[in-house]
Motif scaffolding. Structure first.
Motif, mmCIF file in Angstrom:
data_model
loop_
_atom_site.group_PDB
_atom_site.id
_atom_site.type_symbol
_atom_site.label_atom_id
_atom_site.label_comp_id
_atom_site.label_asym_id
_atom_site.label_seq_id
_atom_site.Cartn_x
_atom_site.Cartn_y
_atom_site.Cartn_z
ATOM 1 N N THR A 213 38.266 24.970 -9.213
ATOM 2 C CA THR A 213 37.207 24.209 -8.468
ATOM 3 C C THR A 213 37.022 25.182 -7.150
ATOM 4 O OG1 THR A 213 38.923 23.106 -7.317
ATOM 5 C CG2 THR A 213 37.921 22.122 -9.051
ATOM 6 N N ASP A 217 38.705 20.213 -3.142
ATOM 7 C CA ASP A 217 38.709 18.993 -3.560
ATOM 8 C C ASP A 217 37.630 17.898 -3.119
ATOM 9 O OD1 ASP A 217 41.245 19.499 -5.113
ATOM 10 O OD2 ASP A 217 42.217 18.271 -3.904
ATOM 11 N N SER A 235 41.816 22.252 -1.305
ATOM 12 C CA SER A 235 42.738 21.893 -2.220
ATOM 13 C C SER A 235 44.173 22.252 -2.097
ATOM 14 C CB SER A 235 42.129 22.310 -3.702
ATOM 15 O OG SER A 235 43.357 21.943 -4.514
ATOM 16 N N ASP A 280 38.320 10.796 -7.132
ATOM 17 C CA ASP A 280 38.534 12.361 -6.825
ATOM 18 C C ASP A 280 37.655 12.935 -7.914
ATOM 19 O OD1 ASP A 280 40.305 12.145 -4.995
ATOM 20 O OD2 ASP A 280 42.131 12.045 -6.165
ATOM 21 N N LEU A 282 36.363 16.455 -9.511
ATOM 22 C CA LEU A 282 36.261 18.015 -9.799
ATOM 23 C C LEU A 282 35.225 18.751 -10.305
ATOM 24 C CD1 LEU A 282 39.832 18.182 -11.820
ATOM 25 C CD2 LEU A 282 39.330 18.346 -9.075
#
Length: 1046
Positions: A213, A217, A235, A280, A282
């Motif tokens: 990613t 995050d 992240s 969350d 991604l």
């Protein structure tokens, strides 16, 4: 029906019950939002409190019209469910589905049911700890669940939602190891364990693909299905260090959501029936996936969000219990009068840094750097023909039993098999001088011994640095029952090793990253970190497939972004491999062979005579073989003589070591795994140096093999023939030993270096073309794809900056609505959403393409600061950085195109991109050494009209890299050299005249004939409806609401 009333009306207030644990009630976000709700005057807030929730029967709980209730540690969820069934209040978050959130399996099941994209995953369910399961297989670099294979890196999550011990396992090719993620403890949120390679077996787990990613995050917060706010953070998979503000809170910044992501937020809200919900997200290769759903979550430290959340909750309560009342938001919110002002943070605007500025109105928009890897050990190759049955059987074992197919051995298991076989085959003693053994047998045994020594080096197999090819050469037919089958009886074994990033190479890369941070961006170092942490810095790092290049990229990223910890997680999180763009010479192999043949002819017939017919001294770089010493042919015998002298000394050192090894017959014990050796050591092994051993993990046997090979290949005595392609290898070995093994005091090494350097400085640049036109042809073939990508980067930057400038101009000339009006519009007129069927939803994420088919960059992950919620002074400011790490061949090729592009027939008469002064310096530079780089930076002059080509200026610089001679005896650099085995990296030099102005239009005109066209790049994978930030009208519209302030 509850009548309700406005702040100025009369009537009964709507009772809002807050049935949550006190620890959550007294959190700052909850307090801020409840205060705002109360300020409307329409609601009575009733706090239940822990004593009532835990001790009182539900019949004695307060009666309310609307209920805020959610699970946290110690919360009696079933009791709250019973209360809701008894009193039937309006629930912001329904209670039944909250049970799902404690089981990650059920969360993924629910997400899939609603067609919400999740990472590819598989379940491993165990009834008892360490239970063996037939459907679960673990190998060195993958696990297989029900036939579904997950290659490392992959993620391992406990099925219980409250267990936050999540593991990421890394591939052996990146150094292996495991990173454990956990709930923040102090300033850490993860820990790297280089020795852990096996997965856990004590419970039930979800295995899923690791999503790269870009080290970021995204957390999404919904308040009802029509409102979603997103924040990004560094992240924990990168270095595990939590970024905190002065108040000790984790640093997060608001980012824009794409239309597809907004739809996903709506569907998460509906699927789990949770009005206030966090999840969350991604972002990977242009697509977005939900990897966790948390239930009730509020944003921290955002007054704008508190305003929005209070307004949305007010509308939800009024719609549920007093629909006859107007939900119109008052012109002035009741709490606005007393709201404290938020401090604004900003960056000082500076000029262009290292080269000088064209004025304070100029702003940096793009940094593109092409960088060579750091200092490495010499690359090595061993070739031998093998007839031993053990080795031939090994080849058949790994090529599927096909007698004519070649095999490549790279994994730890394969290399261990080869080592076991080689240990048995290597003779325990060497034949003496009086032996009847044939010379060929002796040489074969020596090569087997070398293979064994290479495989035993470092105590750990890493596919980055060691690989073996077995290619069958001869076959026979043998009877098998009634039929015949082929069996190989001879094969060629090729072992490639070396080329490992040294401790010096890692240090160089990290220091160059720090240099870029402090000198390539405005703000003296803190400027880049500030831009990066606030998602106004779009960073992408690309690397070739070579291990030394990947690790250089990771070490550079560590210095650039001020990261901590090991390189493996940084490599996997931030560096993308692109071998098609940054690897390989196949496209120009014929032309390079022609150049080498002409080079050999020049050196052997005499450079002076060949160049006498060349041009005048005005442009010495235009002649054939420019840079070759005039007495090259005379230097070759000296080179051979000195190489023999050095090789003999190393042979004697190796003989002593071999005699000691012969006394030990047990080779079964492998030394413990040393991660530093797998990844490139972090510092000098002082004990080895003190013991008089070679630096790093190379022993005297391998050091001798290295020198013996270059001695043999450099000159064939029988044919009286020199191989000039070996000159760079002699120079490479010489420079390495002068830098890392000076303590061995090898006589003649410094003399050999001087001769080898004279020749190599001429040979190496001419291997990529003997004259400018050939250099241009070879360079354009090798760097074609890279050149195309650079042009795409520059075009995208200009387009994005132009869109922002136009938008900013519109905002300054029109009256902007205040922010509350926009919230009102958002709430009163929510976007139309179509709930698709599961099948159509799935299709939309796999088959739809971007509206911008010609923009390769759209598949790159983007995180864009949301200016509505951003607490920064210049939210529109944005810098794009693209870093391309590669090898010597691509640096030379790219430089050759830049400096000779005007020699192409289509551009005859055009002035070159690089000035004559720089061309002369490049001719004298010759070697583009370790960590050499080319940088292209784009600036925008905001005082020039948008239509004017001079609005955007390009600036090109280059560095020779670590170009200091290891023979340097005086100065600070010499001290560093002797103490740390590290050569300093030279600073940047101009490629243009002072005051010259290179526009993007000119750059495109000159480079386009040699670059891959944008349409030939693979199409982007971005879902429909999101064609890049600042491209779609919807996203531009969101920016229009922001008042820009300098």
């Amino acid at each position: 029906m509850v009548e309700g009333r406005g702040s100025n009306g009369v009537g009964k207030k709507i009772k809002v019950g807050v049935c949550v644990m006190e620890k959550k009630v007294f959190s700052a976000p909850m307090g801020q939002i409840l205060e705002r709700l109360q300020a409307f005057g329409e609601f009575e807030i009733i706090h239940f409190g822990d004593r009532v929730i835990l001790d009182e029967p539900i019949e004695r709980w307060p009666i309310c019209d609307c209920l805020i209730a959610f699970h946290s540690s110690g919360y009696p969820l079933k009791k709250a469910e019973a209360y809701a069934a008894l009193r039937k209040p309006f629930l912001v978050n329904e209670l039944g589905p909250q049970h799902l959130l404690h089981d990650r399996r059920k969360v993924y099941e629910c997400l899939e049911m609603y067609g919400i994209p999740v990472p590819r995953y598989a379940l491993v369910n165990r009834d008892k700890p360490y239970q063996d399961l037939e459907y679960f297989v673990e190998e060195e670099d993958f696990v297989e669940v029900h036939g579904q294979r997950f290659w490392k890196p992959f993620v391992e999550k406990p099925v219980h939602g409250d267990d936050h011990s999540i593991m990421i396992y890394y591939p052996s090719a990146a150094g292996g190891g495991m990173k454990e993620l956990f709930r923040k403890v102090g300033n850490r949120s993860s820990e790297f364990h280089p020795e852990v390679r096996r997965v856990r077996r004590e419970g039930s787990y979800i295995y899923e693909e690791f999503m790269p990613t870009g080290g970021t995050d995204v957390k999404v917060y919904t308040v009802g299905p029509e409102y979603a706010h997103a924040e990004a953070r560094k992240s924990p998979v990168v270095d595990g260090v939590v970024m905190r503000n002065p108040d000790g809170k984790e640093v997060r910044y608001p980012v824009l959501l794409t239309p597809n992501e907004k739809q996903m937020a709506r569907e998460v809200c509906i699927a789990f029936r949770q009005g206030v919900c966090g999840f969350d997200l991604l972002r990977c290769e242009g697509r977005s996936y939900v990897c966790d759903v948390n239930g009730w979550s509020f944003v921290k430290n955002s007054y704008k969000y508190y305003d929005d959340a209070a307004c949305v909750l007010r509308k939800m309560f009024l719609d549920a219990k007093a629909p006859h009342l107007s939900t119109t938001i008052p012109p002035v919110l009741p709490w606005k009068v007393s709201e404290p002002a938020q401090p604004s943070e900003g960056l000082t605007r500076q000029g262009s840094g290292i080269i000088g500025s064209f004025g304070q109105s100029e702003e940096l928009h793009c940094v593109i750097a092409i960088i060579r890897h750091g200092d490495r050990t010499p690359k090595q190759k061993v070739k031998l023909k093998v007839t031993e049955e053990k080795l031939l059987n090994l080849m058949l074992k790994y090529n599927g039993g096909r007698p004519r197919a070649e095999t490549k051995l790279k994994s730890a298991v394969q290399l261990q098999d080869l080592l076991d076989a080689t240990r048995i085959l290597v003779p325990r003693t060497r034949p003496g001088p009086g032996s009847d053994s044939e010379a060929e047998d002796i040489e074969h045994a020596e090569k087997l011994r070398q293979v064994k020594a290479v495989l035993e080096e470092g105590g750990h197999f890493s596919g980055i640095y060691r690989k073996v090819q077995l290619k069958p050469l001869k076959w026979v037919k043998v009877a098998k029952g009634d039929t015949e089958e082929e069996r190989p009886i001879e094969a060629l074994m090729v072992l490639k090793y070396g080329g490992v990033l040294t401790h010096a190479g890692r240090k160089q890369a990290e220091e160059l990253g720090r240099y870029f941070r402090n000198n390539m961006y405005p703000g003296e170092g803190t400027g880049l970190l500030r831009l990066h942490s606030t998602y106004r810095h779009d960073l992408k790092i690309y690397s070739s497939d070579e291990g030394r290049v990947q690790m250089s990229a990771a070490a550079f990223a560590k210095g650039l972004l001020d990261l901590e910890g090991q390189l493996t997680p940084i490599l996997v999180s931030l560096v993308s491999k692109d071998s098609s763009m940054l690897d390989g010479l196949d496209n120009a192999s014929i032309e390079m062979e022609e150049a080498k043949a002409r080079l050999n002819e020049l050196i052997t017939t005499g450079v002076k005579a060949a160049q006498a017919n060349g041009l005048s001294n005005k442009k010495p770089w235009m002649v054939d073989g420019a840079g070759l010493p005039l007495n090259a042919a005379d230097l070759l015998p000296t080179l051979v003589k000195l190489t023999k002298k050095v090789t003999e000394q190393v042979r004697l050192l190796a003989k002593d070591e071999d005699e000691k090894l012969a006394e030990t017959t047990s080779y079964d014990v492998i030394p413990p795994y040393d991660q530093a050796r797998a990844l490139g050591k972090t510092n000098i092994d002082v004990d080895r140096i003190a013991a008089g051993l070679p630096c790093g993990s190379e022993g005297f046997l391998l050091m001798y093999a290295r020198w013996r090979k270059v001695e043999r290949d450099l000159y064939n005595e029988r044919k009286d023939r020199y191989d000039i392609t070996q000159i760079p290898d002699v120079y490479d070995s010489c420079k390495y030993d002068l830098l890392h093994n000076a303590h061995l005091n090898i006589d003649g090494l410094d003399e050999l270096f001087k001769v080898a350097q004279l020749l190599a400085d001429g040979v190496i640049p001419n291997e990529y073309g003997i004259n400018p036109k050939q250099k241009l042809k070879i360079g354009s073939k090798i760097a074609r794809r890279l050149l195309g990508k650079i042009l795409i980067d520059l075009r995208n930057t200009r387009e994005e900056a132009t869109n922002v400038a136009e938008l900013k101009s519109q905002c300054q000339t029109s009256t902007t609505s205040n922010s509350m009006k926009n919230v009102k519009e958002h709430i009163d007129h929510p976007p139309k959403s179509i709930i698709k069927s599961e099948e159509s939803r799935r299709t939309s994420f796999t088959s739809e393409k971007s509206m911008d088919q010609d923009e390769d960059d759209d598949k790159e992950i983007k995180y864009r600061l949301d200016p509505k919620y951003a607490n920064v002074r210049t939210p529109e400011r944005h810098v794009r950085t693209r870093l391309y790490f590669t090898s010597e061949s691509h640096i030379h090729s790219l430089m050759n195109v830049l400096r000779y592009c005007n020699l192409d027939e289509s551009l005859q008469g055009e002035a070159g991109l690089i000035c004559d002064n720089a061309l002369e310096r490049l001719l004298k530079t010759k070697e583009l050494d370790y960590m050499s780089y080319i940088v292209i930076r784009m600036f925008e002059n905001t005082e020039v009209n948008l239509e004017d080509p001079k609005r955007y200026r390009l600036e090109m610089t280059f560095s020779r890299g670590a170009d200091l001679s290891p023979l340097e005896k005086n100065g600070v650099e010499a001290t560093s050299l002797h103490q740390e085995h590290t050569l300093p990296i030279m600073g940047p030099e101009r490629l243009q005249e002072v005051g010259s102005y290179l526009t993007l239009d000119k750059m495109e005109e000159m480079v386009r004939p040699f670059a891959m066209p944008a349409e030939d790049f693979p199409p982007p994978t971005t879902p429909q409806g999101f064609s890049g930030y600042f491209k779609s009208a919807g996203v531009l519209e969101r920016l229009k609401i922001q008042q820009y302030s300098a």
